[in-house]
Design a protein around this motif. Structure first.
Motif, PDB file in Angstrom:
ATOM      1  N   ARG A   1      -4.476   5.216  -5.357  1.00 37.27           N
ATOM      2  CA  ARG A   1      -3.558   4.587  -6.317  1.00 37.27           C
ATOM      3  C   ARG A   1      -2.122   5.058  -6.098  1.00 37.27           C
ATOM      4  N   GLU A   2      -1.983   6.303  -5.672  1.00 38.29           N
ATOM      5  CA  GLU A   2      -0.645   6.842  -5.387  1.00 38.29           C
ATOM      6  C   GLU A   2      -0.016   6.133  -4.186  1.00 38.29           C
ATOM      7  N   TRP A   3      -0.843   5.818  -3.172  1.00 40.97           N
ATOM      8  CA  TRP A   3      -0.324   5.297  -1.915  1.00 40.97           C
ATOM      9  C   TRP A   3      -0.201   3.781  -1.859  1.00 40.97           C
TER      10      TRP A   3
ATOM     11  N   LYS B   1       3.171   2.342  -2.136  1.00 37.15           N
ATOM     12  CA  LYS B   1       4.044   2.742  -1.026  1.00 37.15           C
ATOM     13  C   LYS B   1       3.913   1.817   0.180  1.00 37.15           C
TER      14      LYS B   1
ATOM     15  N   GLU C   1      -8.664  -0.355  -3.956  1.00 34.95           N
ATOM     16  CA  GLU C   1      -8.519   1.094  -4.084  1.00 34.95           C
ATOM     17  C   GLU C   1      -9.794   1.821  -3.638  1.00 34.95           C
TER      18      GLU C   1
ATOM     19  N   GLU D   1      -7.515   8.554  -6.968  1.00 36.01           N
ATOM     20  CA  GLU D   1      -6.168   8.938  -7.414  1.00 36.01           C
ATOM     21  C   GLU D   1      -5.179   8.876  -6.249  1.00 36.01           C
ATOM     22  N   LYS D   2      -5.614   9.372  -5.097  1.00 35.44           N
ATOM     23  CA  LYS D   2      -4.769   9.334  -3.910  1.00 35.44           C
ATOM     24  C   LYS D   2      -4.513   7.898  -3.469  1.00 35.44           C
TER      25      LYS D   2
END
Length: 254
Positions: free
Chosen positions: A116-118, A121, A94, A113-114
């Protein structure tokens, strides 16, 4: 809107007091949201071209334009993915993904944060806190691509990102890249040695000559999007591959 344009780029290097030309009158463009590939013989100056686009090298003559502004010699305006993943071994997955956003001025907390969001995906959920050495080559390339994708620059330059992968992993990564790109439609300039890869991924292809490199042909890839692997079995795909192969063979023999 992000359009990249190279206008009549010439460049060479001095070796043993002799000027060695590398690029000759290169003009090309990448429209907003377009996937464009460059293919040419080994040593034809493709990586040098990327260094010029990224502002690491100032061309002997010619200009680099981005969004209708002359940016020749300017750094930090494109997102770049090299041939090797180039991950920092001491940073977690990350933290490696977040790096491009941090460099661009984003806070570390927001960048993480971004990331971890991606990561889920792109099939890397659960690996957020691992170190790069635990990942396979293909997974490391996903991390490298995601780092480039999340940088704020709209134009991405990918320099043979799958060249070191085995054939099966490479094909899987091509389909993965296409799927991610279809969702985001960033402007991509992609360097490859693989004709099939260029045809499968691209909207247009520039074929370069031997050094000193010049554009010998620009091809529009006619296959509709979203694109599936079965396109590789179509007669037109094989005809285009043979055409490009013939161009490159002539260059290698000249």
């Amino acid at each position: 809107m992000s359009k990249l344009e190279l206008r009549r780029i010439h460049h060479g290097f001095t070796s043993k007091k002799q000027r060695v030309p590398v690029l000759t009158d290169i003009s090309l463009h990448v429209n907003d949201g377009e996937f464009v590939s460059i293919i040419g013989p080994s040593g034809s100056g493709k990586s040098t071209l990327f260094h010029i686009i990224g502002g690491l090298i100032t061309p002997s003559s010619g200009e680099v334009w981005l969004d209708d502004a002359n940016v020749t010699g300017s750094k930090g305006l494109i997102s770049y993915m090299p041939q090797q993943p180039a991950l920092f071994p001491w940073r977690s997955i990350e933290a490696n993904v977040a790096l491009s956003q941090e460099v661009a001025g984003q806070s570390r907390a927001a960048a993480l944060e971004k990331a971890r969001e991606w990561l889920p995906k792109v099939g890397l959920g659960g690996y957020e806190n691992e170190l790069p050495h635990v990942l396979s080559g293909g997974m490391q390339q996903r991390v490298s691509f995601l780092r480039a994708l999340l940088s704020p620059q709209e134009v991405m330059c990918l320099d043979e990102p799958f060249g070191s992968l085995d054939a099966l992993t490479r094909q899987a990564m091509q389909s993965w890249l296409l799927n991610i790109w279809e969702q985001n439609k960033r402007s991509i300039l992609f360097v490859t040695h693989s004709i099939e890869e260029a045809l499968f991924l691209s909207d247009r292809i520039y074929v370069l000559s031997n050094k000193p490199a010049q554009v010998i042909e620009e091809l529009v890839v006619p296959f509709e999007r979203p694109r599936q692997e079965k396109v590789m079995t179509q007669p037109e795909f094989h005809e285009l591959r043979q055409h490009i192969q013939s161009l490159l063979r002539q260059e290698m023999m000249s």
